[in-house]
Enzyme design. Structure first.
Site, PDB file in Angstrom:
ATOM      1  CE1 TYR A 192      -3.373  -2.969   0.823  1.00  0.00           C
ATOM      2  CE2 TYR A 192      -4.377  -1.057  -0.215  1.00  0.00           C
ATOM      3  CZ  TYR A 192      -4.418  -2.397   0.115  1.00  0.00           C
ATOM      4  OH  TYR A 192      -5.504  -3.160  -0.256  1.00  0.00           O
ATOM      5  CG  HIS A 205     -14.712  -0.805  -2.568  1.00  0.00           C
ATOM      6  ND1 HIS A 205     -14.607  -1.134  -3.907  1.00  0.00           N
ATOM      7  CD2 HIS A 205     -15.802  -1.464  -2.113  1.00  0.00           C
ATOM      8  CE1 HIS A 205     -15.578  -1.976  -4.224  1.00  0.00           C
ATOM      9  NE2 HIS A 205     -16.330  -2.183  -3.159  1.00  0.00           N
TER      10      HIS A 205
HETATM   11  P1  OAD Z   1     -11.923  -2.978 -12.869  1.00  0.00           P
HETATM   12  O1  OAD Z   1     -10.463  -2.897 -13.150  1.00  0.00           O
HETATM   13  O2  OAD Z   1     -12.557  -4.299 -12.532  1.00  0.00           O
HETATM   14  O3  OAD Z   1     -12.721  -2.422 -14.128  1.00  0.00           O
HETATM   15  C1  OAD Z   1     -12.313  -1.207 -14.699  1.00  0.00           C
HETATM   16  C2  OAD Z   1     -13.262  -0.926 -15.841  1.00  0.00           C
HETATM   17  O4  OAD Z   1     -12.949   0.353 -16.361  1.00  0.00           O
HETATM   18  C3  OAD Z   1     -13.143  -1.933 -16.991  1.00  0.00           C
HETATM   19  O5  OAD Z   1     -14.437  -2.393 -17.344  1.00  0.00           O
HETATM   20  C4  OAD Z   1     -12.523  -1.114 -18.115  1.00  0.00           C
HETATM   21  O6  OAD Z   1     -13.034  -1.507 -19.386  1.00  0.00           O
HETATM   22  C5  OAD Z   1     -13.008   0.278 -17.767  1.00  0.00           C
HETATM   23  N1  OAD Z   1     -12.171   1.361 -18.267  1.00  0.00           N
HETATM   24  C6  OAD Z   1     -10.851   1.348 -18.547  1.00  0.00           C
HETATM   25  N2  OAD Z   1     -10.445   2.570 -18.976  1.00  0.00           N
HETATM   26  C7  OAD Z   1     -11.552   3.372 -18.955  1.00  0.00           C
HETATM   27  C8  OAD Z   1     -11.806   4.734 -19.271  1.00  0.00           C
HETATM   28  N3  OAD Z   1     -10.830   5.541 -19.700  1.00  0.00           N
HETATM   29  N4  OAD Z   1     -13.073   5.214 -19.118  1.00  0.00           N
HETATM   30  C9  OAD Z   1     -14.066   4.402 -18.695  1.00  0.00           C
HETATM   31  N5  OAD Z   1     -13.896   3.100 -18.364  1.00  0.00           N
HETATM   32  C10 OAD Z   1     -12.653   2.601 -18.497  1.00  0.00           C
HETATM   33  O7  OAD Z   1     -12.237  -1.917 -11.710  1.00  0.00           O
HETATM   34  P2  OAD Z   1     -13.544  -1.830 -10.833  1.00  0.00           P
HETATM   35  O8  OAD Z   1     -14.754  -2.265 -11.592  1.00  0.00           O
HETATM   36  O9  OAD Z   1     -13.566  -0.475 -10.237  1.00  0.00           O
HETATM   37  O10 OAD Z   1     -12.099  -3.318  -4.796  1.00  0.00           O
HETATM   38  O11 OAD Z   1     -13.232  -2.909  -9.657  1.00  0.00           O
HETATM   39  C11 OAD Z   1     -14.139  -2.980  -8.573  1.00  0.00           C
HETATM   40  C12 OAD Z   1     -13.351  -3.317  -7.335  1.00  0.00           C
HETATM   41  O12 OAD Z   1     -12.528  -4.484  -7.554  1.00  0.00           O
HETATM   42  C13 OAD Z   1     -12.369  -2.250  -6.918  1.00  0.00           C
HETATM   43  O13 OAD Z   1     -12.993  -1.225  -6.186  1.00  0.00           O
HETATM   44  C14 OAD Z   1     -11.420  -3.037  -6.027  1.00  0.00           C
HETATM   45  C15 OAD Z   1     -11.294  -4.320  -6.823  1.00  0.00           C
HETATM   46  O14 OAD Z   1     -11.187  -5.417  -5.960  1.00  0.00           O
HETATM   47  C16 OAD Z   1     -11.449  -2.964  -3.637  1.00  0.00           C
HETATM   48  O15 OAD Z   1     -10.377  -2.401  -3.647  1.00  0.00           O
HETATM   49  C17 OAD Z   1     -12.190  -3.359  -2.409  1.00  0.00           C
END
Ligand code: OAD
Length: 245
Positions: free
Chosen positions: A69, A126
């Site tokens: 971290y 989160h």
């Molecule tokens: P992910 O990495 O799972 O998904 C990121 C999403 O953003 C993907 O669907 C990409 O296609 C999209 N993406 C990438 N670049 C982008 C852009 N410029 N504009 C829009 N979208 C874009 O991340 P999260 O869905 O946030 O939890 O993951 C959810 C949780 O999983 C996080 O909060 C974390 C992780 O475990 C904790 O830390 C508790």
């Protein structure tokens, strides 16, 4: 970039908007997403999240988790909000001033960039990577931890200080979850921005909104397979949100 008139009407006519953001909204600020398979350099493709972002991982090896971290904070400390964060903050401010829409911002991100862009309030499902608290007594750990390589000791009870980020297997902060559920339940437009919609319970908010009759719009360069999405706008948040707002 063509955006259907129906989407524009949907956004303009909405009275209560719930925005859920994920790591994709910070991608254009240079912060790695977790599962961005396309780039193949998502955070989770390099590390085993269960080992580093979990209570078991911390208990097994607090030093390694703490240093991971510290590394993440170090690489992200100078990151700035991008046009997506700024557009959301301006939308929130404008609607708070003219009162024509209620905009709730719920984020899964822990980077604090929505606040840095001027968004207020921000519901952090989160947690927040810039905050720390004691694993044993829960007290917030004050004072800077910059360049502290050892797991700090709680000044209150002598316990282990940990980042105030929700780990796998941990419950979400109760107050934040209540705010998110209420916003999703009562909105007439749910905007899902930059999330793969794979991590529950956050990923269930869109379905909750939909079940109450809300329209669901997703902004993502890689459309997810979420069955509740009414309009999928393919593209980057930093490009699309300024256009939309
Ligand atoms: P992910 O990495 O799972 O998904 C990121 C999403 O953003 C993907 O669907 C990409 O296609 C999209 N993406 C990438 N670049 C982008 C852009 N410029 N504009 C829009 N979208 C874009 O991340 P999260 O869905 O946030 O939890 O993951 C959810 C949780 O999983 C996080 O909060 C974390 C992780 O475990 C904790 O830390 C508790």
């Amino acid at each position: 970039m063509h955006i259907e008139q129906e989407v524009i009407d949907c956004i303009q006519n909405a009275r209560r908007v719930c925005i859920l953001t994920g790591a994709g909204v910070s991608a254009e600020s240079g912060i790695a997403t977790f599962r961005d398979a396309k780039e193949g350099k998502g955070l989770w493709s390099q590390y085993d999240p269960q080992q580093l972002a979990s209570i078991d991982g911390f208990l097994k090896d607090p030093q390694t988790v703490w240093q991971w971290y510290q590394w993440r904070r170090d690489v992200n400390k100078d990151k700035q909000p991008n046009p997506a964060h700024l557009a959301i903050a301006q939308w929130q401010k404008r609607t708070q001033q003219n009162g024509n829409q209620l905009v709730s911002l719920i984020t899964q991100n822990v980077d604090g960039l929505h606040q840095k862009a001027g968004s207020n309030p921000v519901t952090e499902l989160h947690g927040n990577i810039w905050r720390n608290h004691c694993l044993q007594c829960g007290q917030t750990h004050h004072g800077s931890v910059e360049r502290i390589e050892q797991v700090p000791e709680c000044q209150h009870c002598g316990g282990q200080v940990r980042p105030s980020v929700v780990w796998f297997g941990e419950a979400l902060p109760e107050q934040a979850w209540r705010e998110a559920e209420s916003a999703a339940y009562s909105c007439d437009l749910f905007l899902s921005v930059g999330t793969s919609s794979q991590v529950y319970p956050a990923a269930g908010l869109a379905a909750l909104a939909k079940s109450q009759g809300a329209k669901v719009i997703e902004i993502n360069p890689e459309p997810t397979s979420s069955p509740v999405v009414d309009y999928q706008i393919e593209g980057k948040a930093g490009i699309l949100l300024p256009i939309l707002f």
